[in-house]
Design a protein around this motif. Structure first.
Motif, PDB file in Angstrom:
ATOM      1  N   THR A  13     124.201 -75.279  74.514  1.00 28.89           N
ATOM      2  CA  THR A  13     123.250 -74.485  73.729  1.00 28.89           C
ATOM      3  C   THR A  13     123.326 -73.002  74.110  1.00 28.89           C
ATOM      4  O   THR A  13     123.229 -72.118  73.250  1.00 28.89           O
ATOM      5  CB  THR A  13     121.829 -75.048  73.940  1.00 28.89           C
ATOM      6  N   SER A  14     123.512 -72.736  75.390  1.00 29.19           N
ATOM      7  CA  SER A  14     123.592 -71.336  75.825  1.00 29.19           C
ATOM      8  C   SER A  14     124.823 -70.660  75.208  1.00 29.19           C
ATOM      9  O   SER A  14     124.807 -69.463  74.916  1.00 29.19           O
ATOM     10  CB  SER A  14     123.667 -71.253  77.351  1.00 29.19           C
ATOM     11  N   TRP A  15     125.878 -71.436  75.001  1.00 28.42           N
ATOM     12  CA  TRP A  15     127.075 -70.904  74.337  1.00 28.42           C
ATOM     13  C   TRP A  15     126.742 -70.566  72.881  1.00 28.42           C
ATOM     14  O   TRP A  15     127.197 -69.553  72.347  1.00 28.42           O
ATOM     15  CB  TRP A  15     128.203 -71.943  74.432  1.00 28.42           C
ATOM     16  N   ILE A  65     125.322 -66.677  80.375  1.00 27.49           N
ATOM     17  CA  ILE A  65     124.023 -67.174  79.885  1.00 27.49           C
ATOM     18  C   ILE A  65     123.809 -68.598  80.386  1.00 27.49           C
ATOM     19  O   ILE A  65     124.680 -69.444  80.233  1.00 27.49           O
ATOM     20  CB  ILE A  65     123.976 -67.177  78.334  1.00 27.49           C
ATOM     21  N   SER A  66     122.641 -68.837  80.958  1.00 25.73           N
ATOM     22  CA  SER A  66     122.354 -70.186  81.444  1.00 25.73           C
ATOM     23  C   SER A  66     120.846 -70.386  81.605  1.00 25.73           C
ATOM     24  O   SER A  66     120.181 -69.587  82.247  1.00 25.73           O
ATOM     25  CB  SER A  66     123.038 -70.408  82.792  1.00 25.73           C
ATOM     26  N   GLN A  67     120.347 -71.441  81.005  1.00 31.05           N
ATOM     27  CA  GLN A  67     118.938 -71.783  81.193  1.00 31.05           C
ATOM     28  C   GLN A  67     118.689 -72.124  82.651  1.00 31.05           C
ATOM     29  O   GLN A  67     117.885 -71.501  83.322  1.00 31.05           O
ATOM     30  CB  GLN A  67     118.575 -72.971  80.292  1.00 31.05           C
ATOM     31  N   SER A  68     119.429 -73.127  83.147  1.00 30.70           N
ATOM     32  CA  SER A  68     119.167 -73.641  84.500  1.00 30.70           C
ATOM     33  C   SER A  68     119.611 -72.666  85.577  1.00 30.70           C
ATOM     34  O   SER A  68     119.070 -72.643  86.673  1.00 30.70           O
ATOM     35  CB  SER A  68     119.920 -74.953  84.704  1.00 30.70           C
ATOM     36  N   GLY A  69     120.645 -71.885  85.250  1.00 39.24           N
ATOM     37  CA  GLY A  69     121.226 -71.007  86.259  1.00 39.24           C
ATOM     38  C   GLY A  69     122.045 -71.778  87.276  1.00 39.24           C
ATOM     39  O   GLY A  69     122.405 -71.252  88.335  1.00 39.24           O
ATOM     40  N   GLU A  70     122.357 -73.047  86.985  1.00 42.87           N
ATOM     41  CA  GLU A  70     123.078 -73.869  87.960  1.00 42.87           C
ATOM     42  C   GLU A  70     124.339 -74.488  87.383  1.00 42.87           C
ATOM     43  O   GLU A  70     124.996 -75.262  88.072  1.00 42.87           O
ATOM     44  CB  GLU A  70     122.172 -75.008  88.476  1.00 42.87           C
ATOM     45  N   THR A  71     124.675 -74.214  86.131  1.00 42.58           N
ATOM     46  CA  THR A  71     125.806 -74.890  85.502  1.00 42.58           C
ATOM     47  C   THR A  71     127.102 -74.557  86.245  1.00 42.58           C
ATOM     48  O   THR A  71     127.487 -73.387  86.355  1.00 42.58           O
ATOM     49  CB  THR A  71     125.872 -74.480  84.020  1.00 42.58           C
ATOM     50  N   ALA A  72     127.775 -75.598  86.723  1.00 41.54           N
ATOM     51  CA  ALA A  72     128.923 -75.404  87.627  1.00 41.54           C
ATOM     52  C   ALA A  72     130.036 -74.589  86.947  1.00 41.54           C
ATOM     53  O   ALA A  72     130.618 -73.697  87.567  1.00 41.54           O
ATOM     54  CB  ALA A  72     129.445 -76.756  88.076  1.00 41.54           C
ATOM     55  N   ALA A 120     116.978 -81.655  76.137  1.00 37.11           N
ATOM     56  CA  ALA A 120     117.515 -80.849  75.030  1.00 37.11           C
ATOM     57  C   ALA A 120     116.877 -79.461  75.075  1.00 37.11           C
ATOM     58  O   ALA A 120     115.664 -79.317  75.078  1.00 37.11           O
ATOM     59  CB  ALA A 120     117.215 -81.517  73.710  1.00 37.11           C
ATOM     60  N   SER A 121     117.709 -78.466  75.089  1.00 40.40           N
ATOM     61  CA  SER A 121     117.208 -77.105  75.226  1.00 40.40           C
ATOM     62  C   SER A 121     116.629 -76.595  73.906  1.00 40.40           C
ATOM     63  O   SER A 121     117.244 -76.744  72.847  1.00 40.40           O
ATOM     64  CB  SER A 121     118.387 -76.222  75.654  1.00 40.40           C
ATOM     65  N   THR A 122     115.436 -76.035  73.959  1.00 42.17           N
ATOM     66  CA  THR A 122     114.795 -75.523  72.739  1.00 42.17           C
ATOM     67  C   THR A 122     114.307 -74.085  72.958  1.00 42.17           C
ATOM     68  O   THR A 122     114.934 -73.136  72.507  1.00 42.17           O
ATOM     69  CB  THR A 122     113.611 -76.425  72.322  1.00 42.17           C
ATOM     70  N   LYS A 132     122.559 -84.708  67.581  1.00 42.66           N
ATOM     71  CA  LYS A 132     123.393 -85.750  68.197  1.00 42.66           C
ATOM     72  C   LYS A 132     122.925 -86.077  69.616  1.00 42.66           C
ATOM     73  O   LYS A 132     122.938 -87.228  70.022  1.00 42.66           O
ATOM     74  CB  LYS A 132     124.889 -85.421  68.119  1.00 42.66           C
ATOM     75  N   GLU A 133     122.480 -85.081  70.354  1.00 38.28           N
ATOM     76  CA  GLU A 133     122.169 -85.392  71.751  1.00 38.28           C
ATOM     77  C   GLU A 133     120.904 -86.218  71.920  1.00 38.28           C
ATOM     78  O   GLU A 133     120.806 -86.986  72.865  1.00 38.28           O
ATOM     79  CB  GLU A 133     122.134 -84.133  72.621  1.00 38.28           C
ATOM     80  N   ILE A 134     119.939 -86.079  70.992  1.00 35.65           N
ATOM     81  CA  ILE A 134     118.718 -86.874  71.239  1.00 35.65           C
ATOM     82  C   ILE A 134     118.561 -88.071  70.309  1.00 35.65           C
ATOM     83  O   ILE A 134     117.800 -88.971  70.600  1.00 35.65           O
ATOM     84  CB  ILE A 134     117.431 -86.019  71.243  1.00 35.65           C
TER      85      ILE A 134
HETATM   86  C1  F6R Z   1     121.717 -78.880  74.986  1.00 38.67           C
HETATM   87  C2  F6R Z   1     121.717 -78.447  76.363  1.00 38.67           C
HETATM   88  C3  F6R Z   1     123.010 -78.183  77.029  1.00 38.67           C
HETATM   89  C4  F6R Z   1     122.900 -76.913  77.887  1.00 38.67           C
HETATM   90  C5  F6R Z   1     124.183 -76.720  78.704  1.00 38.67           C
HETATM   91  C6  F6R Z   1     124.171 -75.441  79.496  1.00 38.67           C
HETATM   92  O1  F6R Z   1     120.437 -79.070  74.500  1.00 38.67           O
HETATM   93  O2  F6R Z   1     120.683 -78.309  76.956  1.00 38.67           O
HETATM   94  O3  F6R Z   1     124.048 -78.086  76.123  1.00 38.67           O
HETATM   95  O4  F6R Z   1     122.681 -75.815  77.055  1.00 38.67           O
HETATM   96  O5  F6R Z   1     124.345 -77.810  79.569  1.00 38.67           O
HETATM   97  O6  F6R Z   1     123.116 -75.425  80.401  1.00 38.67           O
HETATM   98  P1  F6R Z   1     122.565 -74.091  81.031  1.00 38.67           P
HETATM   99  O7  F6R Z   1     122.022 -73.260  79.929  1.00 38.67           O
HETATM  100  O8  F6R Z   1     121.522 -74.544  81.985  1.00 38.67           O
HETATM  101  O9  F6R Z   1     123.724 -73.428  81.700  1.00 38.67           O
END
Ligand code: F6R
Length: 612
Positions: A306-308, A350-357, A403-405, A491-493
């Motif tokens: 989603t961040s992409w 860009i990252s919601q969690s800030g932890e995406t490897a 699911a990111s919203t 699709k994801e949910i």
């Molecule tokens: C979809 C979703 C994932 C995240 C992806 C990146 O709803 O949540 O596709 O967007 O895993 O995560 P972040 O933004 O945390 O780097």
């Protein structure tokens, strides 16, 4: 992926650990386990969700004031009782919980097998605890030292906590590549993958850095060393989140709550950063880097999922407003494809969690080539936020639904502010046009509130299409990323296959899929190349496809063609993604609920993807 919790102090550990696991369940939920020490080291673990572990331990001894717990997202080995954490050492005197992947586990495992060790699980984690015990025994060092030595032999990522039968007041934790936070209470310590299990007890936390080991002893000050044996001074920060942000607040699911939070989260993302009357856009976090952004010959945006998609909207915004060329890259591809990176490149991660490897690794790669890294993160103090040169937090608040919203709309909001600020400095927009966009952006939270009122229509559509097997989402320009995001959410949910496409690309392939069974969602506001989108709708109707169209209030042209229309308020073309995404989030939510899916914890997914 995987959530870890630890506690040592004067309270009963079990309730703290179980509650912590529930908060972290978004990180993985295929098995869970707990180890509590009270003279004996009791270890209980179960395949399935945390609730199954709770039922399992009901009649068991969970007494104790020190313990560790884990909720798993399987990497090495299927989700089974045996593969669940904690894992015990050969003697059963030590137990470990681990988030991450030990990449050289096979080599280490074979060495240990040759030395007579027998393994009981398929996990890489069991190898680590055996190795620690082996070092402790053979090198005659204490547990902390054994862990430090073992970690020097490990390749990969880890956040670990180790408990020992012989140390009733001490836990040892360490991290590299996976997150770990230590909460400092009055006379106790809380350890977790993120701050959500901790905030209820203390606001004082220490975020461990990579390759640091923490020695956590009840009644003593926290001690930290690097794995190379260098002492570090713990840096205590104050948490800003509060408990109510972590609860459902009367909504049936976190996802629905988070969808409805968007007027607030966008307002918070804008707060103090935008003043249309005065013509001011200001992002404090990037002020020192603005000139570099102005001078950059290009911007590279890296992100996942989603961040992409938010990054793609960012590409349109930066090119449109600031006339800076932008490339948007999947972090997972970027990091491995030997990309050309220049020292004057600006990389926006860009990252919601800030932890995406993958995003973290892509940042490290870009840094090593001298590029400047700007972050857009939601989680304060996260690894990505700390790895960047500068950045802006989205201030969306904790996002718990997998699911990111609200994070998506907050990311788009920040990208919009950044693009506007750089456009202002570069002089690529006239003053009047700049003001006009600012006023419109200021009105977006109110328009999101209005957009949220589309429930009845969305529920009717969901009822009609809940059992289809495929969906197509089409949009052009700024709405192409919205189509991608709408398809991903569905699709994801709901596990319905869905594809997002640029509407005009349909005739180069996907049009073959269209028949009377196929719902096609068009994002068709009366902006941009509206007439062209109408032609695409006609092409679908000519093949008897069912059209669900997101249109601007009062639209008549699309209404005549579409089977269903969902109206959104009128706005600038570049801001449409902030509104058009909302009904698509709700559509996927209602369809998933009607299909009986676990909306907040969809199968196979985890919120924070800390493995590549
Ligand atoms: C979809 C979703 C994932 C995240 C992806 C990146 O709803 O949540 O596709 O967007 O895993 O995560 P972040 O933004 O945390 O780097």
């Amino acid at each position: 992926m995987c959530g870890i919790v630890g506690y040592v102090g004067n309270k009963q550990a079990y309730p703290i650990l179980i509650k912590g696991l529930q908060r972290l369940e978004y990180r993985g939920y295929d098995s869970a386990g707990i180890a509590i020490l009270n003279g004996v080291l009791n270890v209980y673990k179960r395949k399935g969700k945390v609730s199954e572990l709770e039922s399992f331990v009901k009649s068991k001894d969970v007494d104790g004031r020190i313990g560790i717990a884990h909720t798993r997202w399987a990497t090495h080995g299927e989700p089974t009782d045996e593969n669940a954490h904690p894992h015990s050492s050969q003697s059963k005197d030590l137990s470990i919980i681990h988030n991450g992947i030990i990449e050289n586990y096979d080599v280490l495992r074979n060495e240990l097998i040759n030395r007579g060790y027998e393994f009981h699980s398929d996990t890489d984690t069991e190898v680590l605890i055996y190795l620690i015990e082996d070092i402790k025994k053979n090198e005659k060092v204490d547990l902390g030292e054994a862990i430090r030595i073992a970690l020097n032999q490990v390749v990969g990522a880890y956040a670990i906590v180790v408990i020992s039968k012989d140390e009733p007041d001490r836990l040892i934790a360490a991290k590299k590549g996976s997150p770990l936070v230590i909460g400092i209470g009055d006379d106790d310590f809380y350890i977790a993958s993120d701050a959500t299990p901790i905030v209820e007890y203390t606001k004082n936390v220490v975020y461990l850095d990579d390759e640091e080991v923490a020695y956590i002893q009840k009644g003593e000050k926290l001690k930290i060393k690097t794995i190379k044996n260098k002492d570090k001074t713990p840096y205590v920060t104050k948490l800003e989140m509060n408990l109510s942000q972590l609860e459902k607040g009367g909504f049936e699911h976190f996802m629905l709550k988070e969808i409805y939070e968007q007027p607030r989260s966008i307002r918070d993302s804008l707060r103090g950063r935008l003043n249309a009357d005065k013509g001011i856009v200001s992002l404090g976090g990037i002020i020192d880097y603005e000139q570099k952004m102005v001078n950059a010959n290009r911007i590279i945006i890296i992100a996942c999922g989603t961040s992409w998609h938010a990054g793609l909207v960012g590409e349109y915004l930066f090119e449109d407003l600031a006339r800076t060329p932008v490339e948007v890259e999947y972090a997972s591809e970027f990091r491995y494809r030997n990309p050309v990176i220049y020292e004057d490149d600006i990389v926006i991660a860009i990252s919601q969690s800030g932890e995406t490897a993958d995003t973290l690794a892509a940042i490290e790669l870009a840094k090593s080539k001298g590029a400047t890294i700007i972050g857009i993160c939601n989680v304060v103090g996260s690894s990505i936020a700390r790895a960047t040169d500068a950045g802006s937090y989205t201030h969306a608040g904790p996002e718990i639904g997998v699911a990111s919203t609200k994070a998506f709309t907050a990311q788009v909001t920040i990208l919009c502010l950044m693009a506007l600020r750089i456009a202002q400095l570069k002089g690529t927009l006239s003053k009047s046009r700049f003001r006009q966009i600012l006023y419109e952006l200021e009105s977006i939270p109110e328009k999101v509130e209005k957009t949220l009122q589309v429930s009845k229509k969305v529920i009717e559509i969901s009822e009609q299409y809940q059992n289809v097997r495929n969906f197509l989402y089409l949009g052009r320009g700024y709405n192409f990323p919205v189509a991608l995001e709408g398809a991903l959410k569905l699709k994801e949910i709901s596990y319905i296959h869905a594809e997002g496409y640029p509407a005009a690309e349909m005739k180069h392939g996907p049009i073959a899929l269209i028949d009377e069974e196929m719902p096609v969602v068009f994002i068709a506001p009366n902006r941009g190349i509206y007439e062209k989108v109408i032609s695409n709708i006609q092409e679908v109707k000519a093949r008897k496809g069912k059209v669900i169209a997101i249109v601007t209030e009062g639209d008549e042209s699309v209404r005549k063609l579409a089977d269903h229309v969902i109206e959104i308020p009128e706005t600038e073309e570049l801001l449409v993604p902030l509104l058009a995404t909302i009904p698509l989030q709700k559509l996927s939510y209602h369809i998933a609920v009607m299909r009986g899916c676990n909306v907040d914890q969809p199968r196979n997914l985890a919120k924070s993807v800390t493995v590549e």
